[in-house]
Design an enzyme around this catalytic site. Sequence first.
Site, short mmCIF file in Angstrom:
data_model
loop_
_atom_site.label_atom_id
_atom_site.label_comp_id
_atom_site.label_asym_id
_atom_site.label_seq_id
_atom_site.Cartn_x
_atom_site.Cartn_y
_atom_site.Cartn_z
N GLU A 85 -6.44 -10.87 -0.16
CA GLU A 85 -7.05 -11.19 -1.38
C GLU A 85 -7.54 -12.67 -1.05
O GLU A 85 -6.69 -13.60 -0.47
CB GLU A 85 -6.15 -11.20 -2.44
CG GLU A 85 -5.78 -9.94 -3.07
CD GLU A 85 -6.84 -9.04 -3.71
OE1 GLU A 85 -7.92 -9.83 -4.16
OE2 GLU A 85 -6.95 -7.88 -3.75
N GLN A 94 16.39 17.32 6.16
CA GLN A 94 15.16 17.50 7.18
C GLN A 94 15.02 15.67 7.30
O GLN A 94 15.17 14.92 6.39
CB GLN A 94 13.69 17.64 6.32
CG GLN A 94 13.15 17.33 5.12
CD GLN A 94 12.08 17.78 4.76
OE1 GLN A 94 12.15 19.10 4.51
NE2 GLN A 94 10.83 17.20 4.75
#
Length: 506
Positions: free
Chosen positions: A276, A207
């Site tokens: 951050e 797949q």
Amino acid sequence: MSHRPVRGPLRRIAAVLTGLAVLLGLMTGLAGAARAGDSSHPGAPVAVEITDTTVTVRWTAPTAPGEILHYQVVKNGGTVIGTTTGTTFTATGLVPNREYSFAAVAVPRVGHPASSVHTRVRTTGTTPPMPAEPVVMGVFTEKGSHERGFRVKDLVTGGSAAELTHLTYGYGTVDGGQCRIGDAHAALERSFTAANSVSGRADTADQPLRGYLNQLRELKAREPRLKLLWSFGGPGQNTDWTAARQNPAAFAASCARLLDDPRWAGLFDGIDLAVEFAQCNRTCSPGGPTTITPLVREVGNALGGDRLLTVTIGRQGAAEDSYLMSDLAGAAAHVDWYNVKTFDYYRPLDDRWSHKPAPGAPLDSSWDIWEWGSDVHFDMWSLTEEGVHPNKLVAGVPTHAWGWQGVTVDPWSGWLRATGPASGASGPGVDDYRNIRPRCAPTGELGRTAVAHCGSEYWTYDTAATITGKAAYMKENGMGGAFLSNLRGDTAGGELLTALTSALAP
């Protein structure tokens, strides 16, 4: 034994002495200002016009001889919000029904600046209400989930998927000025059995797409109303924001290109940038490391108006030296909301707190007057006072716990002391709520978050009860909603998420 740090005689004496020192300082300062008020100091500002979001103040010029170059206008005791050569100034971007203080500082050509006294003014209007459909978001991480047996399917079987409005998938990296996949194997290739997949069908080798992205696609098919965001940056990742800032347009194009990859095109409803904010002193330039406006403006343009852009912010150091020295207020015009990491204020991994247990995510500083300013209320109040609308602030709720071991009571100070971080499944001093709650149940609250003292260990985390209290605070202050730090940390039945969803409901 109480789990609030015990204040012994020496601590009480210190508190009295400190209080007297503060009082004497205030008296001295006021007397000095009064003596100098008619000479080198400007007169106290007077509010001449007040609206919901603006305040216009006027002051009198100093009468002492000497040329005044300009005046600095100071808000809330320390933030310079503008300069003017006149004696009138309008502060904008304020929050309705909020008290502010303003002072004028005369900057002379020769000599030292001189400040007026501070005048308190409350804006008109009422606090903005929480949106009718607040954000209820959870984070699903590539790192650590598979190792702990936590899968996307668990969000379905545990009922969490039906309660979430948004799901953030973390984390991609920011590398070489580009948005990139974090763990390619986990995201694209990891196979799931029929029992472990959302669809109930096993992955096959041929797949075109497996991994977490395929599981998220199956989740989206089941819950089409659920909005998915792909987060880039975050803890423990390669986050080269410097290179991204050097060419914001190229960075933005790479992020949009990754979202539109034909293998999963249409899966994600937007992007989150997990930034951050490092500590930044007051000499930081507007183009310094805390500037994000060029980035978010370009990413928003690249995504188009029909896709979401959020920014997750977590500070290091004092709020006034990180969040408040940034351009978050200006950047807010280009983002749908900020996910504010209102947790991890006190951790056993930090040098200062490795031997001193403390609540990890206090709502306020009522737990200890000595540690003012590292709490949910302080961050939210500070950000809104800088001009970020409350509706654009989504508060973080931890699903992890911080713990200390070897905990005793210090006989001199009365403080709880520890030998260091406790052992945790996620590393030294940290574990998931689902693991800690059964073996170390709450024994009290500090700062309106739970603490648990079991044997010689001490843990701090949020519970359904403390989340309910925090959600009430969010509604009262018109915030945009809340997010869980990591869905993996909640119980199998989504105990924390259910409490959050119920508490935020109208």
